[in-house]
Design a protein around this motif. Structure first.
Motif, short mmCIF file in Angstrom:
data_model
loop_
_atom_site.label_atom_id
_atom_site.label_comp_id
_atom_site.label_asym_id
_atom_site.label_seq_id
_atom_site.Cartn_x
_atom_site.Cartn_y
_atom_site.Cartn_z
N SER A 1 -97.93 2.33 14.26
CA SER A 1 -98.24 0.45 14.08
C SER A 1 -97.02 0.34 14.61
CB SER A 1 -97.53 0.40 12.71
OG SER A 1 -98.19 -1.42 12.36
N TYR A 2 -97.56 -1.81 15.31
CA TYR A 2 -96.78 -1.93 16.34
C TYR A 2 -96.45 -3.89 15.90
CZ TYR A 2 -97.40 2.65 19.31
OH TYR A 2 -96.75 3.81 19.67
N LEU A 3 -95.18 -4.10 16.08
CA LEU A 3 -94.93 -5.26 15.35
C LEU A 3 -94.47 -6.07 16.12
CD1 LEU A 3 -93.56 -4.12 11.74
CD2 LEU A 3 -95.46 -4.59 11.85
N LYS A 4 -94.66 -6.07 17.69
CA LYS A 4 -94.37 -7.43 18.27
C LYS A 4 -95.19 -6.40 19.54
CE LYS A 4 -89.95 -5.09 19.64
NZ LYS A 4 -88.28 -4.82 20.32
N ALA A 5 -95.11 -7.92 20.39
CA ALA A 5 -96.06 -7.65 21.46
C ALA A 5 -95.06 -7.44 23.07
CB ALA A 5 -96.92 -9.02 21.68
N GLU A 6 -95.40 -6.30 23.27
CA GLU A 6 -94.74 -5.35 24.61
C GLU A 6 -95.78 -4.59 24.50
OE1 GLU A 6 -91.84 -3.30 23.07
OE2 GLU A 6 -92.60 -3.00 20.79
N LYS A 7 -95.52 -4.18 25.79
CA LYS A 7 -95.57 -2.90 26.91
C LYS A 7 -94.92 -1.29 25.68
CE LYS A 7 -96.83 -4.91 30.73
NZ LYS A 7 -97.03 -4.79 32.82
N THR B 1 -98.94 8.20 28.64
CA THR B 1 -99.97 6.43 29.33
C THR B 1 -99.47 6.07 28.16
OG1 THR B 1 -101.99 7.01 27.70
CG2 THR B 1 -100.77 7.35 26.42
N PHE B 2 -100.08 4.52 28.67
CA PHE B 2 -99.38 3.80 28.57
C PHE B 2 -99.94 2.29 28.45
CE2 PHE B 2 -97.93 5.25 32.56
CZ PHE B 2 -96.27 6.21 32.09
N PHE B 3 -100.31 1.03 27.40
CA PHE B 3 -101.04 0.37 26.77
C PHE B 3 -100.15 -0.66 26.59
CE2 PHE B 3 -99.59 3.19 23.19
CZ PHE B 3 -99.53 2.65 21.87
N ASN B 4 -101.15 -2.27 26.04
CA ASN B 4 -100.02 -3.07 25.72
C ASN B 4 -100.22 -2.95 24.30
OD1 ASN B 4 -99.32 -3.48 28.35
ND2 ASN B 4 -100.89 -4.57 28.77
N VAL B 5 -99.78 -3.78 24.07
CA VAL B 5 -99.70 -4.62 22.17
C VAL B 5 -99.55 -6.00 23.03
CG1 VAL B 5 -98.80 -5.10 20.10
CG2 VAL B 5 -98.41 -2.02 21.44
N THR B 6 -100.83 -7.37 22.41
CA THR B 6 -100.83 -8.06 22.36
C THR B 6 -100.86 -9.78 21.18
OG1 THR B 6 -102.54 -8.19 21.81
CG2 THR B 6 -102.41 -7.98 24.33
N GLU B 7 -100.17 -10.48 20.71
CA GLU B 7 -100.48 -11.39 20.11
C GLU B 7 -101.72 -11.78 18.99
OE1 GLU B 7 -98.60 -12.21 17.70
OE2 GLU B 7 -96.33 -12.15 17.95
N HIS B 8 -102.79 -11.99 20.51
CA HIS B 8 -104.04 -12.26 20.99
C HIS B 8 -104.98 -11.46 20.62
CE1 HIS B 8 -102.38 -16.32 21.25
NE2 HIS B 8 -101.44 -15.53 22.43
N LEU B 9 -106.78 -12.63 19.47
CA LEU B 9 -107.38 -11.21 19.86
C LEU B 9 -107.94 -11.48 21.07
CD1 LEU B 9 -108.40 -13.34 16.25
CD2 LEU B 9 -107.43 -11.30 15.97
N THR B 10 -108.51 -9.64 21.20
CA THR B 10 -109.00 -9.27 22.47
C THR B 10 -110.34 -9.45 22.22
OG1 THR B 10 -108.52 -7.46 22.35
CG2 THR B 10 -107.18 -9.31 23.57
N GLY B 11 -111.51 -9.57 23.05
CA GLY B 11 -113.20 -9.83 23.41
C GLY B 11 -114.19 -9.80 23.94
#
Length: 426
Positions: free
Chosen positions: A101-107, A128-138
């Motif tokens: 689980s991730y609690l802040k927005a970051e790469k 492997t790489f991915f982003n964690v964001t603050e905003h909903l995506t869709g």
């Protein structure tokens, strides 16, 4: 043999599955308990971006050079999430999972390595790489009955119900118990708010481009308070009128050998695609087969056909645009022209040409007559004037009689012979 590992990242919200692929080779001829691996490859994938507060799950899979699953062995999967503690998974299977689980927005970067459980010999590694964001995506999804005729997924028909759905990407189910408010806006002319209802239906009546957007606010329940997540989705769609009232105008009874123009008119959004075909099938069956459409930027077009064969022909026309197509067909009767009819037509043309010459001569003669009269100084001394008048009257009478005979000949389809009379007799 090759080893392939798939790492799938599970998060609360994301627009699409992010894919990161890479390969790594291991040492040749690594031996130990389990299968002997000559070459190893690891391929990692993830479903980022992830939403802050969501969980991420990585999935690994081992395969050989042909992409087939490896046999069971004593494998050790070592997952490294950098600022997190490394996670180790010893397994005889060709798959392994990792969750975080991730609690802040970051790469974020996740790495996995595979070794032999007994002797710790190294097989392969990859990242492997991915982003964690603050905003909903869709995204926004549009559907309108059977819109299979659409050339573009964002083009739809006016005066038909259009369903609009807001899809929030939530593979881990983080928003399952959330209360979500949807604030809809359609081209600043229509606003609507729905609660826990991600879809609406709207009927567009004007053929225009519309900017459709929705603001989303999700209240996610926690242990002590709600966590607020927001997002904004937008999409540009194009509404068009379907093709209607297609009409063909022109001559529908013609003779073989003739060339005729036909005008096609229609209503509907432009550009349109016009396809026309003339064939000898009077039932117009298969009318649009083997027809190449031509793009049109007006609501009318002219098509030209030459009729080389007699009989009943079918003129078929198809007009289409991005949301519809319209077919119309009509029969054209082509009359056969017989050889004697062609000769009569030529004869009539020649006779009328000769008649025009006679009229011209008559007019010239009258002009000469007037001119000569103006130059007579002594009326009773011109003894040839009387003969001249008689000759002219006889000439005019012969012209008139000849015209009557020619007209009678034409009326009887050339069956009577015209009696010859000299135009001028002395």
């Amino acid at each position: 043999m090759n080893i392939v590992i798939y790492c799938a990242v599970v998060f609360v919200s994301g627009l699409s599955l992010g894919l990161a692929l890479s390969t790594a080779e291991a040492k040749d001829n690594v031996e130990g308990p389990g299968p002997v691996i000559e070459r190893a490859t690891i391929i990692l994938t993830n479903n980022g971006p992830g939403l802050v507060g969501s969980t991420v799950t990585c999935f690994a899979r081992l395969v050989d050079d042909d992409g087939n699953d490896l046999g069971a062995g004593e494998y050790v999967y070592i997952w490294t999430d950098y600022d997190e503690h490394p996670s180790t998974d010893a397994s005889n299977a060709t798959t392994s999972n990792y969750t975080q689980s991730y609690l802040k927005a970051e790469k974020r970067t996740v790495e996995v390595s595979v070794t032999n459980k007994q002797n710790s010999l190294f097989y392969a590694t990859n990242k492997t790489f991915f982003n964690v964001t603050e905003h909903l995506t869709g995204s926004l999804e549009f559907s309108q009955g059977n819109n299979s005729t659409n050339l573009n997924k964002n083009i739809f028909e006016t005066n038909q119900s259009l369903e609009i759905v807001a899809n929030v990407y939530d593979p881990s189910g983080y928003l399952e118990n959330a209360d979500i408010v949807y604030e809809w806006n359609i081209a600043d002319v229509y606003q609507l708010t729905t609660f826990n209802q991600p879809d609406i239906v709207y009927n567009f009546t004007m053929p225009l481009q519309y900017d459709v957007g929705v603001n989303i606010t999700a209240f996610v329940p926690g242990l002590e308070f709600y966590s607020k997540k927001i997002g904004y989705f937008t999409s540009l769609i194009d509404l068009k009128d379907k093709i209607s009232n297609v009409l063909i105008s022109g001559s529908f009874k013609v003779s073989e050998g003739e060339t005729h123009n036909y005008t096609v008119t229609w209503e509907g959004s432009l550009p349109a695609y016009l396809c026309s075909r003339l064939h000898s099938n009077s039932t117009c069956e298969g009318a649009t087969d083997e027809c190449n459409p031509v793009m049109q930027y007006n609501h009318s077009a002219t098509i030209e056909f030459r009729f080389n064969d007699s009989g009943t022909h079918c003129l078929s026309v198809n007009v289409a645009n991005d949301v519809s197509n319209f077919n119309v067909a009509t029969n054209i009767k082509v009359k056969q022209v017989l050889p004697h009819q062609k000769a009569i037509a030529i004869t009539v043309g020649i006779v009328f040409g000769v008649f025009a010459c006679f009229i011209s001569i008559l007019l010239v003669a009258q002009q000469v007559k007037r001119s000569r009269r103006r130059h007579v100084e002594v009326a009773n001394f011109d003894f040839q004037e009387e003969n001249h008048n008689k000759t002219f009257k006889k000439f005019a009478k012969n012209v008139k009689n000849t015209y009557k005979l020619v007209s009678k000949k034409v009326a009887k389809d050339g069956k009577e012979k015209a009696e010859y009379k000299p135009l001028i007799s002395m």
